[in-house]
Design a protein around this motif. Structure first.
Motif, PDB file in Angstrom:
ATOM      1  N   PHE A  53       0.938  -1.149  -0.085  1.00  0.00           N
ATOM      2  CA  PHE A  53       0.053   0.128  -0.013  1.00  0.00           C
ATOM      3  C   PHE A  53       0.781   1.200   0.018  1.00  0.00           C
ATOM      4  O   PHE A  53       1.857   1.276   0.709  1.00  0.00           O
ATOM      5  N   ASP A  55       0.025   5.642  -0.133  1.00  0.00           N
ATOM      6  CA  ASP A  55      -0.779   7.097  -0.501  1.00  0.00           C
ATOM      7  C   ASP A  55       0.287   8.007  -0.814  1.00  0.00           C
ATOM      8  O   ASP A  55       1.243   7.830  -1.214  1.00  0.00           O
TER       9      ASP A  55
ATOM     10  N   GLU B  16      -3.567   5.595  11.000  1.00  0.00           N
ATOM     11  CA  GLU B  16      -3.860   5.625   9.676  1.00  0.00           C
ATOM     12  C   GLU B  16      -3.982   4.288   8.968  1.00  0.00           C
ATOM     13  O   GLU B  16      -5.053   4.057   8.346  1.00  0.00           O
ATOM     14  N   ARG B  20      -7.720   2.836   7.388  1.00  0.00           N
ATOM     15  CA  ARG B  20      -7.875   2.233   6.062  1.00  0.00           C
ATOM     16  C   ARG B  20      -8.559   0.895   6.196  1.00  0.00           C
ATOM     17  O   ARG B  20      -9.326   0.522   5.524  1.00  0.00           O
ATOM     18  N   THR B  42      -7.109   4.029  -0.027  1.00  0.00           N
ATOM     19  CA  THR B  42      -6.252   5.036  -0.386  1.00  0.00           C
ATOM     20  C   THR B  42      -6.919   6.264   0.057  1.00  0.00           C
ATOM     21  O   THR B  42      -6.235   7.206   0.686  1.00  0.00           O
ATOM     22  N   SER B  45      -7.164   6.737   3.661  1.00  0.00           N
ATOM     23  CA  SER B  45      -5.691   6.923   4.028  1.00  0.00           C
ATOM     24  C   SER B  45      -5.479   8.709   3.774  1.00  0.00           C
ATOM     25  O   SER B  45      -4.814   9.377   4.762  1.00  0.00           O
ATOM     26  N   GLU B  46      -5.626   9.269   2.777  1.00  0.00           N
ATOM     27  CA  GLU B  46      -5.646  10.642   2.608  1.00  0.00           C
ATOM     28  C   GLU B  46      -6.455  11.497   3.351  1.00  0.00           C
ATOM     29  O   GLU B  46      -5.946  12.492   4.164  1.00  0.00           O
ATOM     30  N   THR B  49      -5.042  11.152   7.165  1.00  0.00           N
ATOM     31  CA  THR B  49      -3.734  11.872   7.034  1.00  0.00           C
ATOM     32  C   THR B  49      -3.835  13.407   7.269  1.00  0.00           C
ATOM     33  O   THR B  49      -3.107  14.008   8.149  1.00  0.00           O
TER      34      THR B  49
END
Lengths: 101, 143
Positions: A53, A55, B16, B20, B42, B45-46, B49
């Motif tokens: 993974f 990001d 984080e 997710r 994803t 996660s953004e 964050t």
């Protein structure tokens, strides 16, 4: 995330293992930068085979290392990205800038 | 299908990965492709964050995540009670980073926008930020 570093002459191979996000991005970049400076590294290979993974924190890591290596006149290669990682890299437009396998 | 979860956790970076994974596990109740699942993880996660790095920038706070399934649509809401965003349109521009850290890529909202169907950001300076995003999944499993 774990990272193993190997040397092939002035080429550093960074083998990443795990999930690359904001929680580990700073440590990864500091370790690579230290190696670049300490061992006079000119080329960098980042092996993403075991990265499950990533990001956008990883985009920052890639762009930052690319700039360092380019400033030294070297080459950077990113190899063996998984589909999820690939999609983030593609979105960020890195495929137009950096070399991938 | 109708279902939801609501979880909260302190704004630590190590959460984080947990957030997710939790969102992904919840979304897995739906017929969903591997790629759709990766997109959701994803985007989450953004958002998480952002809440930790920008919302609470250096201070400790609580991040709340709600995931809701309605039919084949998954809606994810990430709430922080941090410093808020003064100019949302600016913050959402690709490559803009609200952080002094020069290696933040400024791609967080772009990832959320690209990987989800809808993205809505509400924010008030000094009050906090709520990010809501939705994605309809599993169209490939039709008929």
């Amino acid at each position: 995330m774990e990272m193993r570093l190997e040397y092939l002459g002035s080429t550093l191979v960074a083998k990443l293992d795990g999930e690359l996000d904001q929680s580990c991005a700073a440590e990864i970049r500091e370790r690579i930068d230290n190696e670049i400076n300490l061992h006079g590294i000119t080329n960098l290979v980042m092996d993403f085979n075991n990265v499950s993974f990533m990001d956008s924190s990883g985009i920052g890591v890639l762009i930052g290392r690319y700039k360092q290596i380019k400033a030294r006149g070297g080459k950077m290669l990113v190899i063996r990205t998984q589909p999820q990682v690939d999609k983030v890299i593609e979105l960020a437009g890195l495929k137009r800038i950096m070399d991938f396998d | 299908m109708e279902n939801y979860i609501k979880i909260e956790f302190p704004s630590k970076s190590c959460n984080e990965a947990f957030a997710r994974a939790a969102a992904g596990a919840f979304a897995s109740q739906l017929d969903i492709t591997v790629e759709e699942l990766a997109d959701i993880k994803t985007a989450v996660s953004e958002a998480i964050t952002n809440a930790i790095v920008h919302g609470y920038a250096g201070i400790r706070g609580v991040v709340e995540m709600q995931c809701r399934i309605s039919g084949r649509t998954i809606e994810i809401t990430v709430i922080d009670k941090g410093r808020g965003i003064a100019d949302i349109a600016l913050a959402m521009q690709p490559l803009y980073s609200g952080s002094d850290d020069e290696e933040r890529s400024g791609m967080g909202f772009t990832v959320m926008q690209s990987f989800m169907d809808t993205l809505h950001v509400e924010s008030q300076v000094g009050v906090g930020t709520t990010v809501t995003m939705t994605k309809k999944v599993g169209a490939i499993f039709d008929d």
